[in-house]
Design a protein around this motif. Structure first.
Motif, short mmCIF file in Angstrom:
data_model
loop_
_atom_site.label_atom_id
_atom_site.label_comp_id
_atom_site.label_asym_id
_atom_site.label_seq_id
_atom_site.Cartn_x
_atom_site.Cartn_y
_atom_site.Cartn_z
N SER A 37 0.86 -1.19 0.00
CA SER A 37 0.00 0.00 0.00
C SER A 37 0.89 1.24 0.00
CB SER A 37 -0.83 0.06 1.28
OG SER A 37 -1.81 -0.92 1.28
N ALA A 38 0.28 2.38 -0.06
CA ALA A 38 0.99 3.64 0.13
C ALA A 38 1.28 3.80 1.62
CB ALA A 38 0.11 4.79 -0.33
N THR A 43 -2.60 8.32 0.72
CA THR A 43 -3.67 8.35 -0.29
C THR A 43 -4.59 9.54 -0.02
OG1 THR A 43 -3.48 5.96 -0.40
CG2 THR A 43 -5.41 6.92 -1.47
N GLU A 126 1.36 4.52 -3.88
CA GLU A 126 1.87 3.15 -3.98
C GLU A 126 3.14 3.11 -4.83
OE1 GLU A 126 -1.28 3.72 -3.41
OE2 GLU A 126 -1.91 2.15 -2.04
N PHE A 192 -3.85 -1.69 -5.05
CA PHE A 192 -4.78 -0.58 -5.27
C PHE A 192 -4.83 -0.07 -6.70
CE2 PHE A 192 -5.30 4.23 -4.29
CZ PHE A 192 -6.68 4.19 -4.17
N ARG A 206 -11.03 2.54 -2.39
CA ARG A 206 -10.28 2.71 -1.14
C ARG A 206 -10.11 1.37 -0.42
NH1 ARG A 206 -9.14 7.69 0.74
NH2 ARG A 206 -7.41 6.50 1.62
N GLY A 207 -8.93 1.18 0.12
CA GLY A 207 -8.63 -0.08 0.81
C GLY A 207 -8.39 -1.23 -0.16
N GLY A 208 -8.23 -0.90 -1.45
CA GLY A 208 -8.20 -1.92 -2.49
C GLY A 208 -6.92 -2.75 -2.60
N SER A 209 -5.92 -2.46 -1.79
CA SER A 209 -4.69 -3.26 -1.89
C SER A 209 -4.93 -4.72 -1.48
CB SER A 209 -3.58 -2.68 -1.02
OG SER A 209 -3.21 -1.43 -1.51
N1 ASP Z 1 -3.66 3.23 -0.31
C1 ASP Z 1 -5.03 2.88 -0.63
C2 ASP Z 1 -5.98 3.50 0.39
O1 ASP Z 1 -5.55 4.14 1.33
C3 ASP Z 1 -5.25 1.41 -0.76
C4 ASP Z 1 -4.97 0.58 0.47
O2 ASP Z 1 -4.25 1.02 1.36
O3 ASP Z 1 -5.47 -0.56 0.52
O4 ASP Z 1 -7.18 3.40 0.21
#
Ligand code: ASP
Ligand code: ADP
Ligand code: MG
Length: 434
Positions: A37-38, A43, A126, A192, A206-209
């Motif tokens: 992820s980042a 993000t 990322e 992501f 969002r949260g897609g990693s």
């Molecule tokens: N960096 C992206 C986010 O904050 C993806 C992730 O962290 O899963 O949504």
């Protein structure tokens, strides 16, 4: 091969990245594909930057740009001792910073911030974390190879929430990832982000990693998909809201899907979707306590467990009730994923929506609500009748607005007034300890 995904906190700073390097090194002989992820918070910063740039708020945008640049520069300096690899990492950060600066200036000229521009802006997070991590891995003697996820993660052009094209990702993964793994490389790529067939940058939401990791795992027939995060697995409730929550050692794909859909942020709700098709176990592990066995998410529920294993609470919902032929068709297709539950019987219709969708229905038919989900592996089996009865009775003490049970074999849903949600959740959580 295995997939190892590390979330934002796990790569948030040099200290955390050092732990990740150790974990990756330990698994280097299992042909790992490392998905990052980042850095935590980036993000959000990048999306804000895109917005400020498009509003021509130059001072604020420049300040944020500098903050993003400084953070990544500091990570390079603190993480990598070897001068050659440190300089190489710093150079890559500098290049990405310059590209981001140019992008931000472009948005300021256009005065426009479309979903497409948000995705490009977000992708820098990322790209930065993986470039730094790859140089740090090389400096540690790991045979690391950086891969641009946009070469492999083929998606449609539904920007900010793109859908992946599994057959294409499978072909591209076998073309770009497998040969490197076979050469003994540890491949490092971004979660992501993806790209359309024309090469336009997209994101999976969002949260897609987590979802990226599962997609790559399915594409490459991984032995295991590991989701490394900042807690020791999937807990019986959000550990921030229920302090005595405990880790669940094993659960089924269905339970994980329901829990994440109904609010357990630890996994992106779609994560298990690609894993189910190939029956690949997903393991949730803690970067900061790497010896903890975490949670194994597997295909079959435990046949001998007739209890409630976890509870979630989704706040900011709206309960819509009517007795006409009204339905979800009023809600635009791309927002329908925010319909959390529906129940229809002769002459009555009930729907639980995210509060942001309440604008589509008359206010007088709606009530603010929270949605509680109690899950267990075998809730529809006769031997669970006793615990279901206890759950109904515990929730009934908190003046529920509705119950929904039976649509999923692993969860019981209850709609509560917002002020009663937390108390009902704590009460139901007691049943997970029986
Ligand atoms: N960096 C992206 C986010 O904050 C993806 C992730 O962290 O899963 O949504
Ligand atoms: P990452 O950046 O590693 O993807 P997230 O912040 O997205 O991590 O998800 C991990 C967080 O999810 C935990 O810190 C925890 O606060 C939260 N969380 C919410 N519900 C649960 C749950 N049932 N089990 C574990 N964690 C949960
Ligand atoms: Mg996450």
């Amino acid at each position: 091969m295995i997939v190892m995904k590390f979330g934002g906190t796990s790569v948030g700073d040099a200290k955390a990245m050092r732990l990740v390097l150790k974990i990756v090194e330990k698994h280097a002989d299992r042909q790992p594909l490392v998905v990052l992820s980042a850095c935590a918070g980036m993000t959000n910063n990048l999306l804000k930057l895109a917005q400020l740039s498009a509003e021509a708020k130059k001072t604020d945008a420049d300040e944020l740009l500098l903050k993003i640049y400084t953070h990544h520069k500091t990570v390079c300096e603190e993480l990598i001792e070897d001068e050659v690899f440190k300089n190489s990492a710093l150079q890559k950060v500098e290049n990405l910073y310059l590209a981001l600066k140019q992008y931000s200036e472009g948005l300021a000229l256009l005065k426009e911030c479309t979903p497409r521009s948000l995705d490009t802006a977000a992708s820098f997070g990322e790209r930065l974390s993986t470039e730094i991590f790859t140089q740090a891995a090389l400096a540690k003697g790991i045979s690391a190879e950086w891969l641009d996820a946009r070469k492999v993660m083929r998606t449609d052009s539904n920007f900010t929430s793109a859908e992946f094209d599994m057959p294409e990702v499978e072909v591209l993964s076998k073309e770009h990832i497998t040969p490197q793994l076979l050469k003994g490389k540890v491949v490092i790529t971004q979660g992501f982000i993806g790209a359309t067939a024309k090469g336009i940058t997209t994101t999976l939401g969002r949260g897609g990693s987590d979802l990226s990791a599962a997609i790559y795992g399915a594409a490459l027939d991984a032995e295991e998909i590991q989701i490394w995060t900042d807690v020791s697995g999937v807990f019986s409730a959000d550990p921030r809201k229920v302090p005595n929550a405990h880790v669940i050692p094993q659960m089924s794909y269905l339970e994980a899907r329901d829990l994440s859909f109904y609010g357990a942020k630890v996994l992106h709700p779609d994560t298990v979707r690609p894993a189910i098709d190939k029956n690949i176990p997903v393991r949730v592990l803690n970067t900061f306590d790497s010896e903890h066995p975490g949670t194994a998410i597997v295909s079959e529920p435990d046949p001998n467990d007739f209890g409630i294993s976890a509870v979630t609470l989704k706040e900011n919902c709206s309960l819509y009730r009517c007795n006409t032929g009204e339905s979800a068709s009023r809600i635009p297709r791309d927002e329908r994923e925010k319909i959390y539950a529906q129940l229809r019987s002769e002459g009555a219709y009930l729907m639980v929506l995210d509060a942001s969708l309440s604008k589509y229905f008359p206010a007088e038919n709606q009530t603010a609500a929270s949605l509680l989900c109690a899950s267990g592996p075998n809730l529809l089996k006769p031997r669970s009748a006793d615990v279901i009865q206890k759950a109904f009775s515990a929730i009934s003490q908190h003046d529920p607005l509705a119950f929904m049970f039976g649509t999923s074999a692993v969860s019981l849903l209850a709609v509560l007034k917002p002020e009663n949600g937390q108390a009902a959740m704590s009460e139901v959580h007691k049943l997970t300890e029986e």
